[in-house]
Design a protein around this motif. Structure first.
Motif, PDB file in Angstrom:
ATOM      1  N   PRO A  81       1.221 -17.631  40.497  1.00  0.00           N
ATOM      2  CA  PRO A  81       2.265 -16.818  39.855  1.00  0.00           C
ATOM      3  C   PRO A  81       2.304 -17.015  38.342  1.00  0.00           C
ATOM      4  CG  PRO A  81       3.114 -17.875  41.840  1.00  0.00           C
ATOM      5  CD  PRO A  81       1.747 -18.457  41.599  1.00  0.00           C
ATOM      6  N   SER A  82       2.076 -18.230  37.868  1.00  0.00           N
ATOM      7  CA  SER A  82       2.108 -18.478  36.428  1.00  0.00           C
ATOM      8  C   SER A  82       1.000 -17.724  35.706  1.00  0.00           C
ATOM      9  CB  SER A  82       1.997 -19.980  36.145  1.00  0.00           C
ATOM     10  OG  SER A  82       0.824 -20.508  36.727  1.00  0.00           O
ATOM     11  N   GLU A  83      -0.158 -17.592  36.343  1.00  0.00           N
ATOM     12  CA  GLU A  83      -1.245 -16.829  35.734  1.00  0.00           C
ATOM     13  C   GLU A  83      -0.900 -15.339  35.712  1.00  0.00           C
ATOM     14  OE1 GLU A  83      -5.115 -16.065  34.076  1.00  0.00           O
ATOM     15  OE2 GLU A  83      -3.648 -17.689  34.099  1.00  0.00           O
ATOM     16  N   ASN A  84      -0.226 -14.860  36.740  1.00  0.00           N
ATOM     17  CA  ASN A  84       0.221 -13.459  36.758  1.00  0.00           C
ATOM     18  C   ASN A  84       1.202 -13.195  35.618  1.00  0.00           C
ATOM     19  OD1 ASN A  84       0.756 -10.769  37.963  1.00  0.00           O
ATOM     20  ND2 ASN A  84       2.758 -11.662  38.445  1.00  0.00           N
ATOM     21  N   VAL A  85       2.068 -14.154  35.361  1.00  0.00           N
ATOM     22  CA  VAL A  85       3.019 -14.016  34.253  1.00  0.00           C
ATOM     23  C   VAL A  85       2.269 -13.976  32.929  1.00  0.00           C
ATOM     24  CG1 VAL A  85       4.898 -15.133  33.022  1.00  0.00           C
ATOM     25  CG2 VAL A  85       4.914 -15.080  35.517  1.00  0.00           C
ATOM     26  N   ARG A  86       1.300 -14.863  32.753  1.00  0.00           N
ATOM     27  CA  ARG A  86       0.542 -14.888  31.498  1.00  0.00           C
ATOM     28  C   ARG A  86      -0.133 -13.541  31.242  1.00  0.00           C
ATOM     29  NH1 ARG A  86      -4.406 -14.848  29.740  1.00  0.00           N
ATOM     30  NH2 ARG A  86      -5.237 -14.837  31.854  1.00  0.00           N
ATOM     31  N   VAL A  87      -0.798 -13.010  32.250  1.00  0.00           N
ATOM     32  CA  VAL A  87      -1.527 -11.753  32.086  1.00  0.00           C
ATOM     33  C   VAL A  87      -0.577 -10.626  31.686  1.00  0.00           C
ATOM     34  CG1 VAL A  87      -2.863  -9.987  33.299  1.00  0.00           C
ATOM     35  CG2 VAL A  87      -3.379 -12.402  33.664  1.00  0.00           C
ATOM     36  N   ASN A  88       0.562 -10.526  32.349  1.00  0.00           N
ATOM     37  CA  ASN A  88       1.503  -9.445  32.060  1.00  0.00           C
ATOM     38  C   ASN A  88       2.218  -9.638  30.733  1.00  0.00           C
ATOM     39  OD1 ASN A  88       1.996  -7.371  34.469  1.00  0.00           O
ATOM     40  ND2 ASN A  88       1.479  -9.358  35.361  1.00  0.00           N
ATOM     41  N   ILE A 464      10.536 -16.023  33.149  1.00  0.00           N
ATOM     42  CA  ILE A 464      10.705 -15.309  34.414  1.00  0.00           C
ATOM     43  C   ILE A 464      10.326 -13.850  34.172  1.00  0.00           C
ATOM     44  CG2 ILE A 464      12.292 -14.633  36.240  1.00  0.00           C
ATOM     45  CD1 ILE A 464      13.988 -17.072  35.534  1.00  0.00           C
ATOM     46  N   LEU A 465       9.244 -13.418  34.767  1.00  0.00           N
ATOM     47  CA  LEU A 465       8.826 -12.025  34.682  1.00  0.00           C
ATOM     48  C   LEU A 465       9.520 -11.252  35.804  1.00  0.00           C
ATOM     49  CD1 LEU A 465       6.940  -9.812  33.478  1.00  0.00           C
ATOM     50  CD2 LEU A 465       5.267 -10.491  35.226  1.00  0.00           C
ATOM     51  N   VAL A 466      10.283 -10.232  35.415  1.00  0.00           N
ATOM     52  CA  VAL A 466      11.041  -9.430  36.377  1.00  0.00           C
ATOM     53  C   VAL A 466      10.343  -8.082  36.536  1.00  0.00           C
ATOM     54  CG1 VAL A 466      13.287  -8.518  37.000  1.00  0.00           C
ATOM     55  CG2 VAL A 466      13.139 -10.558  35.554  1.00  0.00           C
ATOM     56  N   GLN A 467       9.907  -7.810  37.766  1.00  0.00           N
ATOM     57  CA  GLN A 467       9.313  -6.511  38.078  1.00  0.00           C
ATOM     58  C   GLN A 467      10.359  -5.685  38.821  1.00  0.00           C
ATOM     59  OE1 GLN A 467       5.988  -5.242  37.316  1.00  0.00           O
ATOM     60  NE2 GLN A 467       7.279  -3.456  37.788  1.00  0.00           N
ATOM     61  N   MET A 515      15.651  -8.474  21.621  1.00  0.00           N
ATOM     62  CA  MET A 515      15.301  -7.303  22.413  1.00  0.00           C
ATOM     63  C   MET A 515      13.820  -6.957  22.237  1.00  0.00           C
ATOM     64  SD  MET A 515      16.358  -4.763  24.421  1.00  0.00           S
ATOM     65  CE  MET A 515      18.124  -4.584  24.212  1.00  0.00           C
ATOM     66  N   GLY A 516      13.333  -7.023  20.996  1.00  0.00           N
ATOM     67  CA  GLY A 516      11.934  -6.699  20.749  1.00  0.00           C
ATOM     68  C   GLY A 516      10.981  -7.659  21.413  1.00  0.00           C
ATOM     69  N   MET A 517      11.380  -8.926  21.509  1.00  0.00           N
ATOM     70  CA  MET A 517      10.497  -9.920  22.112  1.00  0.00           C
ATOM     71  C   MET A 517      10.521  -9.860  23.634  1.00  0.00           C
ATOM     72  SD  MET A 517      10.447 -14.049  21.440  1.00  0.00           S
ATOM     73  CE  MET A 517       9.970 -13.778  19.735  1.00  0.00           C
ATOM     74  N   LEU A 518      11.659  -9.536  24.226  1.00  0.00           N
ATOM     75  CA  LEU A 518      11.808  -9.597  25.674  1.00  0.00           C
ATOM     76  C   LEU A 518      11.640  -8.245  26.367  1.00  0.00           C
ATOM     77  CD1 LEU A 518      14.896 -11.999  25.913  1.00  0.00           C
ATOM     78  CD2 LEU A 518      12.471 -12.564  25.841  1.00  0.00           C
ATOM     79  N   THR A 519      11.324  -7.190  25.595  1.00  0.00           N
ATOM     80  CA  THR A 519      11.145  -5.868  26.165  1.00  0.00           C
ATOM     81  C   THR A 519       9.658  -5.543  26.250  1.00  0.00           C
ATOM     82  OG1 THR A 519      13.228  -5.119  25.232  1.00  0.00           O
ATOM     83  CG2 THR A 519      11.688  -3.424  25.928  1.00  0.00           C
ATOM     84  N   SER A 520       9.276  -4.896  27.344  1.00  0.00           N
ATOM     85  CA  SER A 520       7.871  -4.552  27.549  1.00  0.00           C
ATOM     86  C   SER A 520       7.446  -3.422  26.615  1.00  0.00           C
ATOM     87  CB  SER A 520       7.643  -4.133  29.004  1.00  0.00           C
ATOM     88  OG  SER A 520       6.338  -3.631  29.176  1.00  0.00           O
ATOM     89  N   PHE A 521       6.222  -3.518  26.106  1.00  0.00           N
ATOM     90  CA  PHE A 521       5.703  -2.487  25.223  1.00  0.00           C
ATOM     91  C   PHE A 521       5.306  -1.224  25.986  1.00  0.00           C
ATOM     92  CE2 PHE A 521       4.164  -6.329  22.716  1.00  0.00           C
ATOM     93  CZ  PHE A 521       5.324  -6.375  21.965  1.00  0.00           C
ATOM     94  N   SER A 522       4.709  -1.408  27.162  1.00  0.00           N
ATOM     95  CA  SER A 522       4.107  -0.267  27.857  1.00  0.00           C
ATOM     96  C   SER A 522       4.635  -0.041  29.267  1.00  0.00           C
ATOM     97  CB  SER A 522       2.582  -0.448  27.926  1.00  0.00           C
ATOM     98  OG  SER A 522       2.251  -1.669  28.570  1.00  0.00           O
ATOM     99  N   HIS A 565      11.300  -8.114  41.827  1.00  0.00           N
ATOM    100  CA  HIS A 565      10.425  -9.226  42.214  1.00  0.00           C
ATOM    101  C   HIS A 565      10.292 -10.149  41.010  1.00  0.00           C
ATOM    102  CE1 HIS A 565       7.189 -11.541  43.941  1.00  0.00           C
ATOM    103  NE2 HIS A 565       6.432 -11.288  42.875  1.00  0.00           N
ATOM    104  N   TYR A 566      10.414 -11.459  41.250  1.00  0.00           N
ATOM    105  CA  TYR A 566      10.423 -12.436  40.166  1.00  0.00           C
ATOM    106  C   TYR A 566       9.179 -13.326  40.249  1.00  0.00           C
ATOM    107  CZ  TYR A 566      15.344 -11.075  40.318  1.00  0.00           C
ATOM    108  OH  TYR A 566      16.514 -10.356  40.359  1.00  0.00           O
ATOM    109  N   SER A 567       8.598 -13.619  39.079  1.00  0.00           N
ATOM    110  CA  SER A 567       7.469 -14.565  38.968  1.00  0.00           C
ATOM    111  C   SER A 567       7.796 -15.551  37.862  1.00  0.00           C
ATOM    112  CB  SER A 567       6.168 -13.831  38.651  1.00  0.00           C
ATOM    113  OG  SER A 567       5.834 -12.909  39.672  1.00  0.00           O
ATOM    114  N   LEU A 568       7.609 -16.843  38.153  1.00  0.00           N
ATOM    115  CA  LEU A 568       7.917 -17.888  37.180  1.00  0.00           C
ATOM    116  C   LEU A 568       6.642 -18.321  36.465  1.00  0.00           C
ATOM    117  CD1 LEU A 568       9.985 -19.851  35.952  1.00  0.00           C
ATOM    118  CD2 LEU A 568       9.476 -21.434  37.836  1.00  0.00           C
ATOM    119  N   GLY A 569       6.704 -18.322  35.137  1.00  0.00           N
ATOM    120  CA  GLY A 569       5.542 -18.717  34.345  1.00  0.00           C
ATOM    121  C   GLY A 569       5.950 -19.538  33.142  1.00  0.00           C
TER     122      GLY A 569
END
Length: 795
Positions: A81-88, A464-467, A515-522, A565-569
């Motif tokens: 899960p931590s690698e999934n967080v890094r990639v995203n 915490i990556l929130v999908q 907001m700029g740091m914690l918001t997704s670009f795409s 869905h939550y992933s911890l990284g």
């Protein structure tokens, strides 16, 4: 010793070497003079030397640059899960979250105007760096800035992997070095990538200082053993060449690219060069010591150089080969751990053992043949050391003592191992913490400054990556779910602060930056929650906190199955995930190590009971070594007595390497002594005599070899890298136990108790009666030592 006995013993030994083989014993070279002359000729010796000279010429330049190919240990966490967080996070958010990097400046005593001007110049220089994506001044995004004379900025590096982030750190430090700064302190570049980079640099320094200590100390011990300058120099040279060639070969596999396109690449952790050098020097010098001692013993029996080399090849050569296979099998089992950096450790361990064993079996005999009688050069100068020849008499007396009181020796040995293993029950797992980095390093100083002013959690936050199920998640239900989750996370004991996209606290500028740091670009269906810990993010307390976060996230998903869905990284989660993967694979590693050791040792020794005995004793030895590491590092006794660095526990990588390496290394002495005992047993089928003769022949050499290996390991154990300290202390203490308690007490005692069953194997017939030996004099349980054993008995 009576001269008549000496003369008679030489005659008996000579006749024993010349007779045909029986019962599986090793044939001597007499009658095989033609074979000896063909194998060991000047032409073949020169070709062998030229081959190794060519190897050194090719691989030395690669070995010199090998340490520059070290990649981050955090690479290669695929599937977690931590690698999934890094990639995203790298793809959709800021790399400042994925690879937290900071520049910290203590401007105490500097006029505010001068400090602000210097700080602005620094931020401008960093923003213009092509390897940097963005820089955020800390007081813009953090409310209640602690001090006006303290500055910190968070850097988003242009990298997609942890190893790539580490390579940006030197550029940042170069940017800082080019600018003038008033005051007593210059800015420090710190953060996760900087800490691991400095850890790699410190390990390289420890490697160099360890080599400078290990080689001279090993040479001095060899002088005491052989009492010859040439004989002492050859093992050091051969082992060093093996290590150099191994480091050069590993460059062909090291990231970021391979020299040969068809070879796979692998990340190389900082453990690899230190492990390769420690194991290569220790094992290589030991192999050469065993080989040279046997050769000198055969030469003392008036054999020619070629005959002595042939017999040494058939005896000590097979022992070295068997030992190398056992050590390599221990490292091979590390491949069961599905982490890339363990692959580099396994390959490095196997390759260096193979190289030093090959050099021992090819280069060393060639050098012996070429130097001829000059092998003993310098003996006159070292004549004062001849007083050490009384040690074989000690081992003769000790062998007689053990065979008379085997039960007592076994009981004492087991009690010692059990007492030493008791602290193993208190062992705790710990990660690489910032406090373990050398205090003089820039990243450590900057980390301490940041922790004291902002808190340690700012440097390595949990991510915490929130999908979210939909892109339009910021509705009343979505915001209510997030608030409920944040409230649960904030109640965890170690939580210092929770940062979210919807947090509207602080100034408008701080809200916009956050907001700029914690918001997704795409991908607007993703968001990030940052959690800051009160304690060091890599501490045991923080690790329990991460487990608590995982539980809260799991409960939240169960409560709303169709919700986010939550992933911890984050860096702390990466190291925790790595430890979980290692501990999950550990049972398979242990099982594979035990199985491979049993099978190989049974093949080499042709005995089932001896193999079982070796495995049980080695398990006790490993647990005792772990117990000693707990006392030294976890309990802090090493800090009080030897100035070792106290830790919260032992590193998982060190634990696994110690287990696999120790199982292989301890088999060195097992094979050496059992080979001597088996050789005598096949000759006379008298186990008491075989045990005494085995101890007399190799106990001194084993003791000398153990001193060398301990000296090599300890040379690397007092550097600035805690993990290398743990590895060196654990290996050296295990070798000490193995060469004393196990090889001098337990092995001979158990072999004596086993009697003729010691070498039982299915399909192998046991002798029906014991008879007196023909190879040595045996007078009422007194074994008369030959003078050639006195000559090479070592320490």
């Amino acid at each position: 010793m009576d001269p008549k006995i000496r003369s008679n013993h030489r005659a008996v030994e000579k006749g024993r070497q010349g007779r045909p083989a029986s019962n599986g014993s090793i044939p001597g070279p007499q009658g095989h003079g033609l074979l000896a002359r063909r194998l060991y000729s000047r032409r073949n010796a020169i070709l062998s030397v030229l081959f190794w000279v060519g190897m050194v010429i090719v691989f030395t330049p690669l070995a010199i640059q090998f340490t520059s190919r070290i990649e981050s240990t955090l690479n290669g966490m695929k599937g977690t899960p931590s690698e999934n967080v890094r990639v995203n996070v790298v793809k959709n958010f800021s790399t400042a979250l994925a690879f937290p990097t900071a520049i910290v400046w203590e401007a105490h005593g500097v006029p505010p105007v001068d400090a602000d001007a210097a700080w602005k110049n620094l931020l401008a220089a960093v923003r213009s760096d092509s390897t940097v994506n963005d820089v955020t001044d800390g007081n813009v995004m953090i409310e209640n800035w602690p001090r006006s004379d303290w500055h910190a900025a968070f850097v988003a590096v242009g990298a997609s992997t942890y190893g790539g982030a580490e390579k940006v750190v030197p550029n940042l430090r170069a940017d800082v070095a080019r600018l003038p700064f008033p005051g007593a302190h210059r800015p420090w570049v710190t953060g996760g990538p900087a800490l691991f980079l400095d850890l790699n640099l410190a390990s390289t320094e420890s490697l160099r200082s360890g080599e400078l200590i290990a080689l001279p100390v090993a040479f001095i011990i060899l002088l005491l053993v052989f009492r010859s300058l040439v004989a002492a120099f050859l093992p050091v040279m051969v082992a060093t060449l093996g290590v150099v060639c191994t480091l050069g070969m590993l460059c062909f596999f090291a990231e970021p690219h391979s020299y040969l396109p068809f070879l796979p690449v692998m990340g190389v952790t900082f453990f690899v060069p230190n492990l390769v050098t420690m194991i290569g020097l220790g094992v290589g010098i030991d192999y050469c010591l065993i080989y040279l001692a046997r050769y000198r013993r055969e030469r003392a029996n008036h054999l020619t150089t070629q005959e002595a080399l042939l017999l040494t090849r058939q005896t000590a050569g097979k022992t070295v080969l068997a030992s190398a296979v056992l050590v390599m099998s221990g490292f091979l089992t590390l491949l069961f751990i599905p982490l890339d950096f363990f692959t580099s450790i396994a390959v490095g361990g196997m390759l260096v053992v193979a190289c030093v064993a090959l050099a021992t079996l090819t280069l060393l005999p060639a050098m012996i043949f070429l130097v001829g009688t000059k092998l003993e050069w310098g003996g006159v100068l070292l004549r004062p050391l001849s007083g050490l020849k009384r040690w074989p008499h000690f081992f003769d007396l000790w062998g007689r003592f053990v065979v008379r009181r085997p039960w007592g020796c076994v009981a004492v040995g087991l009690i010692i191992l059990l007492v030493l293993a008791i602290p193993f029950t208190r062992l705790r797992i710990a990660s690489v913490e910032a406090k373990n980095i050398p205090t003089r390093s820039e990243s450590r100083q900057g980390y301490q400054s940041l922790s004291e002013n902002l808190g340690a959690g700012w440097m390595m936050p949990a991510i915490i990556l929130v999908q979210h199920p939909t892109q339009d998640w910021m509705n009343s239900d979505g915001l209510a779910r997030e608030k409920s989750l944040v409230d649960s996370l904030a109640q965890l004991p170690n939580t210092e602060k929770v940062l979210t996209v919807t947090d509207n606290s602080g100034s408008r500028r701080a809200q916009q930056t956050r907001m700029g740091m914690l918001t997704s670009f795409s991908d607007t269906s993703q968001s990030v929650i940052l959690m800051l810990s009160k304690t060091d993010p890599q501490s045991p307390t923080a690790r329990d906190w991460l487990r608590g976060i995982t539980k809260v996230l799991g409960d939240s998903e169960k409560a709303v199955p169709d919700g986010p869905h939550y992933s911890l990284g984050g860096l702390p989660s990466v190291t925790l995930s790595a430890d979980n993967v290692i501990m999950g694979a550990l049972p398979m590693v242990i099982l594979a190590t035990l199985a491979s050791t049993f099978v190989l040792l049974t093949i080499f020794m042709r005995s089932v009971l001896v193999s079982l005995k070796a495995i049980v004793l080695n398990l006790f030895c490993v647990m005792a070594a772990y117990g000693f590491q707990v006392i030294c590092f976890q309990d802090g006794w090493g800090a009080r007595l030897f100035h070792l660095f106290p830790t919260d526990g032992l590193n998982t990588v060190v634990l696994v390497i110690c287990f696999c390496a120790l199982f292989g290394l301890s088999m060195d002495y097992e094979v050496f002594i059992l080979s001597a005992v088996r050789e005598s047993w096949l000759d006379n089928h008298n186990m008491n005599l075989a045990v005494q003769e085995g101890l007399l022949r190799v106990a001194g050499i084993i003791t000398s070899a153990a001193f060398i290996m301990i000296a090599v390991f300890l040379s690397f154990a007092f550097g600035d890298v805690v993990e290398i300290e743990q590895l060196g202390i654990g290996l050296s203490f295990a070798v000490l136990l193995d060469a004393t308690v196990i090889r001098l007490l337990l092995v001979p005692g158990i072999m004596t108790l086993m009697g003729r069953w010691a070498f039982w194997c299915p399909g192998q017939k046991l002798p029906t009666a014991e008879r007196h030996g023909r190879g040595h004099h045996y007078h009422g349980e007194k074994l008369t030592p030959p003078d050639e054993t006195e000559r090479v008995g070592g320490l």
